[in-house]
Design a protein around this motif. Sequence first.
Motif, PDB file in Angstrom:
ATOM      1  N   VAL A  77      -0.706  20.739 -15.736  1.00 26.91           N
ATOM      2  CA  VAL A  77      -1.196  19.410 -16.095  1.00 26.91           C
ATOM      3  C   VAL A  77      -2.277  19.549 -17.163  1.00 26.91           C
ATOM      4  O   VAL A  77      -3.229  20.327 -17.000  1.00 26.91           O
ATOM      5  CB  VAL A  77      -1.778  18.676 -14.867  1.00 26.91           C
ATOM      6  CG1 VAL A  77      -2.431  17.357 -15.289  1.00 26.91           C
ATOM      7  CG2 VAL A  77      -0.694  18.417 -13.826  1.00 26.91           C
ATOM      8  N   ARG A  78      -2.136  18.805 -18.247  1.00 27.93           N
ATOM      9  CA  ARG A  78      -3.149  18.709 -19.281  1.00 27.93           C
ATOM     10  C   ARG A  78      -3.221  17.233 -19.700  1.00 27.93           C
ATOM     11  O   ARG A  78      -2.320  16.728 -20.370  1.00 27.93           O
ATOM     12  CB  ARG A  78      -2.813  19.597 -20.496  1.00 27.93           C
ATOM     13  CG  ARG A  78      -2.793  21.080 -20.193  1.00 27.93           C
ATOM     14  CD  ARG A  78      -4.174  21.623 -19.879  1.00 27.93           C
ATOM     15  NE  ARG A  78      -4.167  23.065 -19.712  1.00 27.93           N
ATOM     16  CZ  ARG A  78      -3.923  23.695 -18.562  1.00 27.93           C
ATOM     17  NH1 ARG A  78      -3.634  22.982 -17.470  1.00 27.93           N
ATOM     18  NH2 ARG A  78      -3.959  25.005 -18.489  1.00 27.93           N
ATOM     19  N   ASP A  79      -4.275  16.558 -19.291  1.00 27.44           N
ATOM     20  CA  ASP A  79      -4.417  15.126 -19.553  1.00 27.44           C
ATOM     21  C   ASP A  79      -5.652  14.856 -20.404  1.00 27.44           C
ATOM     22  O   ASP A  79      -6.740  15.356 -20.094  1.00 27.44           O
ATOM     23  CB  ASP A  79      -4.544  14.345 -18.244  1.00 27.44           C
ATOM     24  CG  ASP A  79      -3.248  14.296 -17.452  1.00 27.44           C
ATOM     25  OD1 ASP A  79      -2.216  14.759 -17.965  1.00 27.44           O
ATOM     26  OD2 ASP A  79      -3.270  13.786 -16.314  1.00 27.44           O
ATOM     27  N   GLU A  80      -5.495  14.048 -21.446  1.00 28.73           N
ATOM     28  CA  GLU A  80      -6.613  13.628 -22.290  1.00 28.73           C
ATOM     29  C   GLU A  80      -6.672  12.108 -22.308  1.00 28.73           C
ATOM     30  O   GLU A  80      -5.662  11.434 -22.538  1.00 28.73           O
ATOM     31  CB  GLU A  80      -6.443  14.141 -23.719  1.00 28.73           C
ATOM     32  CG  GLU A  80      -6.443  15.657 -23.850  1.00 28.73           C
ATOM     33  CD  GLU A  80      -6.232  16.098 -25.286  1.00 28.73           C
ATOM     34  OE1 GLU A  80      -6.763  15.424 -26.197  1.00 28.73           O
ATOM     35  OE2 GLU A  80      -5.518  17.080 -25.505  1.00 28.73           O
ATOM     36  N   TYR A  81      -7.850  11.581 -22.046  1.00 30.74           N
ATOM     37  CA  TYR A  81      -8.091  10.142 -22.111  1.00 30.74           C
ATOM     38  C   TYR A  81      -9.328   9.927 -22.972  1.00 30.74           C
ATOM     39  O   TYR A  81     -10.375  10.511 -22.719  1.00 30.74           O
ATOM     40  CB  TYR A  81      -8.344   9.559 -20.721  1.00 30.74           C
ATOM     41  CG  TYR A  81      -7.146   9.547 -19.801  1.00 30.74           C
ATOM     42  CD1 TYR A  81      -6.468   8.352 -19.545  1.00 30.74           C
ATOM     43  CD2 TYR A  81      -6.708  10.702 -19.171  1.00 30.74           C
ATOM     44  CE1 TYR A  81      -5.381   8.331 -18.681  1.00 30.74           C
ATOM     45  CE2 TYR A  81      -5.623  10.691 -18.320  1.00 30.74           C
ATOM     46  CZ  TYR A  81      -4.964   9.504 -18.073  1.00 30.74           C
ATOM     47  OH  TYR A  81      -3.885   9.489 -17.227  1.00 30.74           O
TER      48      TYR A  81
END
Length: 257
Positions: A77-81
């Motif tokens: 998982v790699r999430d950017e917000y």
Amino acid sequence: MKKSYFLTIVFILSLTATYAQSAYQAGEDLKFKIKYGWFKASEATLKVKKAEIDNKEVLFVDGFGKSTGLLDIFFKVRDEYKSYIDPETDLPQIFVRKINEGGHIKDKKLVFNHDSNSVKVYDRKHNTSNHFSFKEGSQDMISVLYYLRNTVDRKKIKAGDVIKVNLFFDEENFPFQVKFLGREKISTDFGKVPTLKFRPYVMAGRVFEEKESLTMWITDDKNKIPVKIEAKLAVGSLTAKLTEFRGLKHSFRIIPD
């Protein structure tokens, strides 16, 4: 896998007045550890920085989440917000959501126009763009955290009060509601902390067990930062805890033993 939704939970559901009395500032940095059942699954950070849009100074909130340990081997998982917020109105100007959850990829950029209550959504994965309307005063998945931190009056709020906020994310409007349950002193990595306890209403189904599946605790001080979140998922349970912080605008309140 349900573990991949940890960052959405942290970002959407973390809660905390005017701009002169803001609860946060550039330089604030929060770090969370997330466990799925007994296993450490993920970590997430939220950092507030200064930026400019059209020669106007804004606050840029940079959120990042990643899987760790065994989960990172089997379900990366790699999430950017990212959210650019007008500090004078607490309204989002630009929102970016770029996620990769076990090969499930989204890459969208939203540009808000609050004069016309319209937003242009760029889907960078599919190389498309579309216009949508949103309800006046709508927040994005990140800005809602900072908006609520500034607007929730911890001295006046009473158990049973319900807070309502309009959200816009992806390509749709979403009515968000949070119920205040009362005050509670909880143990944290920093000691015993006085908190405000909330119950966000979420959509039951594929991710959450029921609409009251979440409970969260935020500091009962001027910062109003999240220190703990518990979620009952459709499969298993999740716990997120604040493990590090720096750059807070106000004193962090700890109860002496």
